[in-house]
Design a protein around this motif. Structure first.
Motif, PDB file in Angstrom:
ATOM      1  N   ALA A   7      -4.202  26.541  -5.298  1.00 55.17           N
ATOM      2  CA  ALA A   7      -3.405  25.254  -5.290  1.00 55.17           C
ATOM      3  C   ALA A   7      -3.940  24.199  -6.130  1.00 55.17           C
ATOM      4  O   ALA A   7      -3.146  23.550  -6.819  1.00 55.17           O
ATOM      5  N   ARG A   8      -5.234  24.338  -6.475  1.00 59.72           N
ATOM      6  CA  ARG A   8      -5.906  23.225  -7.336  1.00 59.72           C
ATOM      7  C   ARG A   8      -5.120  23.654  -8.850  1.00 59.72           C
ATOM      8  O   ARG A   8      -4.700  22.660  -9.322  1.00 59.72           O
ATOM      9  N   THR A   9      -5.048  24.779  -9.139  1.00 57.88           N
ATOM     10  CA  THR A   9      -4.371  25.076 -10.625  1.00 57.88           C
ATOM     11  C   THR A   9      -2.845  24.640 -10.754  1.00 57.88           C
ATOM     12  O   THR A   9      -2.616  24.231 -11.555  1.00 57.88           O
ATOM     13  N   ASP A  10      -2.209  25.064  -9.592  1.00 64.23           N
ATOM     14  CA  ASP A  10      -0.949  24.789  -9.449  1.00 64.23           C
ATOM     15  C   ASP A  10      -0.544  23.230  -9.554  1.00 64.23           C
ATOM     16  O   ASP A  10       0.319  22.687 -10.067  1.00 64.23           O
ATOM     17  N   ALA A  11      -1.330  22.610  -8.649  1.00 57.98           N
ATOM     18  CA  ALA A  11      -1.499  20.999  -8.431  1.00 57.98           C
ATOM     19  C   ALA A  11      -1.655  20.280  -9.917  1.00 57.98           C
ATOM     20  O   ALA A  11      -0.905  19.527 -10.481  1.00 57.98           O
ATOM     21  N   LEU A  12      -2.941  20.804 -10.539  1.00 53.52           N
ATOM     22  CA  LEU A  12      -3.081  20.240 -11.855  1.00 53.52           C
ATOM     23  C   LEU A  12      -2.173  20.647 -12.830  1.00 53.52           C
ATOM     24  O   LEU A  12      -1.419  19.617 -13.739  1.00 53.52           O
ATOM     25  N   ALA A  13      -1.501  21.916 -12.887  1.00 53.45           N
ATOM     26  CA  ALA A  13      -0.330  22.187 -13.948  1.00 53.45           C
ATOM     27  C   ALA A  13       0.825  21.460 -13.631  1.00 53.45           C
ATOM     28  O   ALA A  13       1.417  20.855 -14.463  1.00 53.45           O
ATOM     29  N   PHE A  14       1.134  20.973 -12.532  1.00 53.91           N
ATOM     30  CA  PHE A  14       2.501  20.117 -12.139  1.00 53.91           C
ATOM     31  C   PHE A  14       1.991  18.686 -12.476  1.00 53.91           C
ATOM     32  O   PHE A  14       2.958  18.067 -13.109  1.00 53.91           O
ATOM     33  N   LEU A  15       0.762  18.024 -12.123  1.00 49.21           N
ATOM     34  CA  LEU A  15       0.587  16.652 -12.647  1.00 49.21           C
ATOM     35  C   LEU A  15       0.590  16.557 -14.089  1.00 49.21           C
ATOM     36  O   LEU A  15       1.085  15.904 -14.822  1.00 49.21           O
ATOM     37  N   THR A  79       5.603  18.108  -4.417  1.00 48.12           N
ATOM     38  CA  THR A  79       5.039  16.607  -4.522  1.00 48.12           C
ATOM     39  C   THR A  79       3.533  16.675  -4.667  1.00 48.12           C
ATOM     40  O   THR A  79       3.062  17.780  -4.416  1.00 48.12           O
ATOM     41  N   LEU A  80       3.012  15.881  -5.412  1.00 50.73           N
ATOM     42  CA  LEU A  80       1.750  15.397  -5.645  1.00 50.73           C
ATOM     43  C   LEU A  80       1.263  14.076  -5.171  1.00 50.73           C
ATOM     44  O   LEU A  80       1.864  13.304  -5.660  1.00 50.73           O
ATOM     45  N   GLN A  81       0.502  14.134  -4.261  1.00 49.89           N
ATOM     46  CA  GLN A  81      -0.023  12.535  -3.739  1.00 49.89           C
ATOM     47  C   GLN A  81      -1.511  12.512  -4.027  1.00 49.89           C
ATOM     48  O   GLN A  81      -2.263  13.274  -3.782  1.00 49.89           O
ATOM     49  N   ILE A  82      -1.714  11.206  -4.753  1.00 51.84           N
ATOM     50  CA  ILE A  82      -2.990  10.849  -4.750  1.00 51.84           C
ATOM     51  C   ILE A  82      -3.277   9.455  -4.593  1.00 51.84           C
ATOM     52  O   ILE A  82      -2.616   8.508  -4.465  1.00 51.84           O
ATOM     53  N   GLU A  83      -4.329   9.295  -3.929  1.00 54.21           N
ATOM     54  CA  GLU A  83      -4.776   8.172  -3.401  1.00 54.21           C
ATOM     55  C   GLU A  83      -6.434   7.796  -4.174  1.00 54.21           C
ATOM     56  O   GLU A  83      -6.772   8.702  -4.470  1.00 54.21           O
ATOM     57  N   GLY A  84      -6.543   6.490  -4.708  1.00 54.60           N
ATOM     58  CA  GLY A  84      -7.773   6.544  -5.571  1.00 54.60           C
ATOM     59  C   GLY A  84      -7.954   5.046  -5.789  1.00 54.60           C
ATOM     60  O   GLY A  84      -7.484   4.214  -5.244  1.00 54.60           O
ATOM     61  N   MET A  85      -8.985   4.816  -6.825  1.00 56.52           N
ATOM     62  CA  MET A  85      -9.285   3.364  -7.071  1.00 56.52           C
ATOM     63  C   MET A  85      -8.787   3.448  -8.585  1.00 56.52           C
ATOM     64  O   MET A  85      -8.964   4.020  -9.327  1.00 56.52           O
ATOM     65  N   ALA A  86      -8.275   2.016  -8.798  1.00 58.46           N
ATOM     66  CA  ALA A  86      -7.760   1.715 -10.105  1.00 58.46           C
ATOM     67  C   ALA A  86      -8.773   0.740 -10.972  1.00 58.46           C
ATOM     68  O   ALA A  86      -9.229  -0.024 -10.161  1.00 58.46           O
ATOM     69  N   LYS A  87      -8.895   0.942 -12.162  1.00 57.32           N
ATOM     70  CA  LYS A  87      -9.715   0.099 -12.952  1.00 57.32           C
ATOM     71  C   LYS A  87      -9.017  -0.108 -14.382  1.00 57.32           C
ATOM     72  O   LYS A  87      -8.761   0.871 -15.035  1.00 57.32           O
ATOM     73  N   ASP A  88      -9.233  -1.365 -14.797  1.00 60.38           N
ATOM     74  CA  ASP A  88      -8.843  -1.792 -16.129  1.00 60.38           C
ATOM     75  C   ASP A  88     -10.149  -1.327 -17.099  1.00 60.38           C
ATOM     76  O   ASP A  88     -11.157  -1.670 -16.844  1.00 60.38           O
ATOM     77  N   ILE A  89      -9.866  -0.125 -17.781  1.00 62.68           N
ATOM     78  CA  ILE A  89     -10.694   0.261 -18.718  1.00 62.68           C
ATOM     79  C   ILE A  89     -10.512  -0.260 -20.189  1.00 62.68           C
ATOM     80  O   ILE A  89     -11.075   0.368 -21.232  1.00 62.68           O
TER      81      ILE A  89
END
Length: 159
Positions: A7-15, A79-89
């Protein structure tokens, strides 16, 4: 365990195979806002994209850095759903490499260009979305129910 690795491999490839997603934010007034973005992703599911500091998206990210991000395909129901923190870099030392990768994504279409590519690159902000939760949904091969559809992808603590 093997299905989790798969699942991790498939999700990363999809992303990485896709380059357009939707980011959802909430501004200082808690009013939701969504934007389609072009993005670049690394091997740890980090998302990088450009925006203008004058945009609603940037102002919302500054007010509330918690965001949700989704990519999908209709032809292959995934679908791939991600929640996270955004930061200006924008001012970070390794920002130039991230910006170069984003610009490669933005310039892949020989006929049409994302609107941000027509703006002064000095006036854009590089945003890093660090995932805190990831869910991969692969509806393509599930025979019934959700037993093979949803997989939460563990976050690598080093990223």
């Amino acid at each position: 365990m093997e299905t989790d690795r798969r699942a991790r491999t498939d999700a990363l490839a999809f992303l990485k195979r896709n380059t357009v997603g939707v980011v959802a934010t909430a501004g200082h007034d808690n009013i939701p806002h969504v934007s389609a973005i072009h993005y670049y992703a690394d091997d740890d599911f980090n998302i990088y994209f450009l925006t203008l500091p004058s945009s609603r998206k940037y102002k919302a990210l500054s007010a509330h850095p918690q965001v949700a991000f989704t990519i999908l395909r209709e032809d292959v129901p995934q679908t791939l759903q991600i929640e996270g923190m955004a930061k200006d870099i924008t001012l970070d030392i390794d920002m130039e490499e991230k910006k170069k990768n984003i610009l490669e994504v933005l310039n892949v279409n020989p006929y049409f260009f994302a609107p941000i590519t027509k703006l002064d690159p000095e006036k854009t902000a590089v945003i890093w979305l660090r995932p805190t939760w990831i869910r991969w949904a692969d509806y393509a091969f599930a025979q019934y129910g959700t037993d093979r559809v949803f997989k939460e992808i563990p976050i690598d603590p080093k990223s």
